[in-house]
Enzyme design. Structure first.
Site: not given
Ligand code: NAD
Length: 484
Positions: A153-154, A177-179, A231-232, A253-254, A287, A388
């Site tokens: 979502w960020n 699938k978006p956030a 994501g995370s 990309e975490l 991130c 983080e």
């Molecule tokens: P998150 O992992 O909770 O969510 C990211 C995405 O994953 C969302 O679309 C969410 O719906 C989905 N998701 C969550 N649980 C899931 C599951 N069990 N199965 C499938 N999909 C699932 O992360 P967040 O809190 O929304 O985003 C922030 C994180 O993303 C931070 O750790 C940040 O550093 C990272 N991030 C990394 C980059 C990069 O390029 N390295 C860029 C942006 C954000």
């Protein structure tokens, strides 16, 4: 373009359709808690439908010439640029970042469409000298097939195009699938892809309140040949384990935990300006946000003076208000995480330079606002040194030597971004080579562009997005050996 057309639908096989369940979920403005719209609540069966549509469209899309695919991406780029203001306003409403930053993100998002419209035409194979005189070797690059993508979502527009553009350029089809916090921005991006004439089934969107069932179908469905996730680290590991069962290709990309190192030979005022700009970008929800600011002890005082003066002047509030540079945190859990890290640091002896509290005055209690915060005397025992933060808190740590700070900086399982400020060229080169991070800013706080490879080492991820490398993630290598 009407802002709420199709907002509560999925986009599958070129059609805006209801989720199988018929359900929708509410989307809120994080600055004031008000409902701003609804999105379709997709599930595993919707993801499966979308994957089938993507598989059906794959042969024809991959069979187009690179020039033809490029034309579609150019068209999408032009449409996104033309809709920049509309998309930026929606982003500020849905995600909370200041309008100026939203405009910048839409441009960054559009840049990926343009860059990969161009890179599509440069997917070269090669010939290799063969060991036998009657033999020829030829290497082809071919699209991997159906791609499943998950975005955070960020950065709700640019993280979508950073995946969709190279996948489509390579000849892949995609289901994204978006956030759940920012589905409306994704819907707008897919409306642009639709209006650009991208054929049915090539790009599909499944929004969902509960991500896990969609994620399970993405990893279990054998038609998906590539999974790309931003994501995370925690969720990335779950998906990587699942994808391994079918040896699916993955890009991750975490999370990050960026060190920001200010050496004694740099100008502390200039470095403090850079640190304040990058640390508080997107309210720290980035991130590549600095998560440990190391300052040489000999210039600590002038650095903190300038840093504090800049940070305490930052205005927090709705991203639509003039002069606001700090928006809300995404949700209550994010607010609690920040509060926990700050109180843990203070309990263990950190000093509060400024901020350090939730903001509730002037209706800010309706959103998730936290004062831009600076902590000094931070030590490696504190939570904030390891975890983080993803919020507006800048922890400052003193150091005495280059060897010491290099060891401290590399003392993390993450490896996304790092920053150094120095006027010593040899030191800059030494640090560039020795830091275990994928992106290093050297006297530079914005080492990102659609033209440059972005990605992390260690538990910050696998693969790269952007640049020449970004399209490689969607290509297979095929060797032909010919006896003639
Ligand atoms: P998150 O992992 O909770 O969510 C990211 C995405 O994953 C969302 O679309 C969410 O719906 C989905 N998701 C969550 N649980 C899931 C599951 N069990 N199965 C499938 N999909 C699932 O992360 P967040 O809190 O929304 O985003 C922030 C994180 O993303 C931070 O750790 C940040 O550093 C990272 N991030 C990394 C980059 C990069 O390029 N390295 C860029 C942006 C954000």
């Amino acid at each position: 373009m009407q802002s709420n057309d199709h907002a509560n639908k999925l986009y599958i096989d070129g059609q805006w359709v209801n989720a199988d369940s018929g359900a929708t979920f509410d989307v809120f403005n994080p600055a004031n808690g008000e409902k701003i719209g609804e999105a379709a609540d997709g599930s595993g069966s919707d993801a499966a439908r979308a994957i089938e549509a993507a598989q059906k469209a794959f042969g024809q899309w991959a069979g187009l010439t690179a020039h033809q695919r490029s034309e579609y991406l150019y068209e999408a780029y032009q449409k996104m640029t033309a809709n920049r203001e509309h998309l930026a306003r929606l982003m500020t409403e849905e995600q909370g970042k200041p309008l100026k930053a939203s405009r910048g993100e839409v441009q960054y998002g559009a840049d990926f469409l343009l860059w990969y419209a161009e890179e599509a035409k440069r997917v070269y194979g090669k010939t290799i000298p063969a060991p036998r005189s009657d033999q020829r070797f030829m290497v082809l690059r071919q699209p991997v097939g159906v791609v499943a993508a998950i975005t955070p979502w960020n950065y709700p527009v640019s993280m979508v195009t950073r995946k969709v553009a190279p996948a489509l350029a390579a000849g892949c089809t995609i289901v994204l699938k978006p956030a759940e916090a920012t589905p409306l921005c994704a819907v707008e991006v897919f409306k642009i892809l639709h209006e650009a004439g991208i054929p049915a089934g090539v790009a599909n969107l499944v929004t969902a309140l509960n991500p896990a069932p969609v994620g399970e179908v993405f990893v279990q469905n054998p038609l998906v040949r590539k999974l790309t996730f931003t994501g995370s680290t925690e969720v990335g590991k779950i998906l990587a384990e699942g994808a391994a069962r079918q040896v699916k290709r993955i890009s991750l990309e975490l999370g990050g935990h960026a060190p920001f190192i200010v050496f004694e030979d740099s100008d502390p005022v200039h470095a403090a300006k850079g640190a304040a700009l990058i640390k508080f970008l997107n309210t720290g929800q980035t991130c590549i946000s600095p998560n440990r600011i190391f300052v040489h002890r000999s210039i600590m005082a002038p650095f903190i003076r300038e840093f504090k003066s800049r940070v305490s002047r930052m205005l927090t509030g709705s991203g639509f208000e003039d002069g606001v540079s700090i928006g809300p945190l995404v949700d209550n859990a994010a607010l609690q995480k920040v509060q926990q890290q700050v109180s843990d640091a203070l309990d263990q002896g950190a000093a509060l330079v400024c901020g350090g509290r939730r903001l509730t005055e002037d209706n800010l209690d309706r959103g998730h606002f936290y004062a831009p915060t600076v902590l000094s005397d931070v030590t490696p025992q504190m939570l904030i040194f390891r975890e983080e933060t993803f919020g507006p808190v800048a922890p400052i740590i003193a150091f005495d030597s280059e060897e010491e700070v290099l060891a401290l900086a590399n003392d993390t399982n993450y490896g996304l971004a790092a920053y150094i400020y120095t006027n010593n060229l040899s030191r800059a080169m030494r640090m560039f080579e020795a830091l275990n991070f994928g992106i290093i800013g050297i006297n530079d706080i914005n080492p990102t562009s659609a033209a440059a490879p972005f990605g992390g080492m260690q538990e910050s991820g696998l693969g790269r997005e952007g640049g020449r490398e970004g399209i490689e993630e969607y290509l297979e290598t095929k060797l032909g050996g010919f006896s003639i």
